[in-house]
Design a protein around this motif. Structure first.
Motif, short mmCIF file in Angstrom:
data_model
loop_
_atom_site.label_atom_id
_atom_site.label_comp_id
_atom_site.label_asym_id
_atom_site.label_seq_id
_atom_site.Cartn_x
_atom_site.Cartn_y
_atom_site.Cartn_z
N PHE A 128 -2.41 -3.78 77.82
CA PHE A 128 -3.33 -3.50 78.93
C PHE A 128 -3.28 -4.53 80.05
N VAL A 129 -3.02 -5.78 79.74
CA VAL A 129 -3.01 -6.82 80.77
C VAL A 129 -1.60 -7.03 81.31
N GLY A 130 -0.72 -7.52 80.44
CA GLY A 130 0.65 -7.72 80.88
C GLY A 130 1.38 -6.41 81.16
N GLY A 131 1.01 -5.35 80.44
CA GLY A 131 1.68 -4.08 80.61
C GLY A 131 1.09 -3.22 81.70
N LEU A 132 -0.08 -2.63 81.44
CA LEU A 132 -0.67 -1.67 82.37
C LEU A 132 -1.03 -2.31 83.71
N ALA A 133 -1.80 -3.41 83.68
CA ALA A 133 -2.25 -4.01 84.93
C ALA A 133 -1.07 -4.50 85.78
N GLN A 134 -0.08 -5.11 85.13
CA GLN A 134 1.06 -5.62 85.89
C GLN A 134 1.92 -4.48 86.43
N PHE A 135 2.05 -3.42 85.64
CA PHE A 135 2.82 -2.26 86.12
C PHE A 135 2.14 -1.63 87.33
N LEU A 136 0.82 -1.51 87.29
CA LEU A 136 0.09 -0.97 88.43
C LEU A 136 0.24 -1.87 89.65
N ALA A 137 0.22 -3.18 89.45
CA ALA A 137 0.43 -4.10 90.57
C ALA A 137 1.80 -3.87 91.20
N GLY A 138 2.80 -3.59 90.36
CA GLY A 138 4.12 -3.28 90.89
C GLY A 138 4.14 -2.00 91.68
N MET A 139 3.47 -0.97 91.18
CA MET A 139 3.44 0.30 91.89
C MET A 139 2.71 0.17 93.23
N TRP A 140 1.62 -0.61 93.25
CA TRP A 140 0.87 -0.80 94.49
C TRP A 140 1.65 -1.66 95.49
N SER A 141 2.61 -2.42 95.02
CA SER A 141 3.41 -3.24 95.93
C SER A 141 4.36 -2.39 96.76
N PHE A 142 4.74 -1.22 96.26
CA PHE A 142 5.64 -0.35 97.02
C PHE A 142 5.03 0.10 98.34
#
Length: 244
Positions: free
Chosen positions: A91-105
């Motif tokens: 949830f932290v390293g996986g989900l939250a970080q993945f969402l941060a990557g998607m929002w960076s696009f």
């Protein structure tokens, strides 16, 4: 604005040239609408849209998960089993970080999008190894040596990826470069520890991992502490950009 925060997207302002031209044409140049000229109507202008900076979320998620895993690797407080990190990796390293990557696009930050999305999937895939329902660990129950080698191959792949991200970051800033150097060293040591089945090297990787997590926290705070919102800022060691 920092190098990682490239992309606060703003909506373009509505052009007013045509409106001004219409206002100078006179009453006979355009039809009336309910007794009013259309150019006398208020012009609807959409408010400026700003996207928040997802970089601090990605960095803090990465730092927190790395910190917990590194605590396990150095056997802090006698903890030897890394299963406690599964929730963090999901949830932290996986989900939250993945969402941060998607929002960076949509922010236009391709580098941050690539880094956070990729490392988010790393943590998700790492967590799946320790979830019994996946059957990954059970598949190696009779061949424990293969498990260590398989984990070593898994980790060395991310060492290679980190080296590639380090090369791409050489014109960003010193803080981020240092963090990636320590991260690459962490992956390398942990991969060697798996290949050699060495507790001492695992602990060494854990120590370097602790340094990596603190560097990630530092970079995250540097992104958060903006001059307009904070009493002080943290230097990141910006590197001059190419002029050509």
């Amino acid at each position: 604005m920092s190098d990682l925060e490239k992309g606060r997207v703003e909506h373009n302002e509505v052009a007013t040239a045509e409106l001004n031209a219409n206002r100078t044409r006179g009453a006979g140049s355009a039809p009336h609408v309910n007794g009013h000229h259309p150019w006398n109507q208020p012009l609807a202008i959409k408010p400026v849209t700003r996207l928040g900076n997802p970089v601090p979320l990605g960095l803090t998620s990465f730092a927190s998960t790395t910190l917990v895993l590194s605590f396990c690797n150095v056997q802090t407080r006698g903890v030897t089993e890394p299963n406690i990190v599964v929730g963090m990796t999901l949830f932290v390293g996986g989900l939250a970080q993945f969402l941060a990557g998607m929002w960076s696009f949509p922010c236009g930050n391709t580098y941050a999008a690539t880094v956070f999305s990729a490392y988010g999937t790393f943590w998700l895939s790492y967590a799946s190894i320790f979830i019994p329902s996946t059957g990954i660990l059970a598949a190696y129950a009779d061949v424990p040596d293969q498990l260590h080698n398989a984990l070593g191959l898994f980790i060395i792949t991310w060492f290679i990826f980190t080296i590639l991200m380090l090369i791409a970051a050489l014109r960003l800033n010193v803080g981020f470069i240092v963090m990636l150097v320590f991260l690459a060293a962490t992956f390398l040591l942990l991969a060697i520890a798996e290949f050699q089945n060495s507790l001492a090297i695992t602990k060494a990787g854990g120590v370097i991992g602790l340094i990596t997590s603190f560097m990630a926290y530092y970079c995250a705070m540097a992104e958060l502490l903006k001059p307009e919102d904070s009493w002080f800022t943290l230097p990141m060691g910006n590197i001059p950009k190419r002029l050509d």
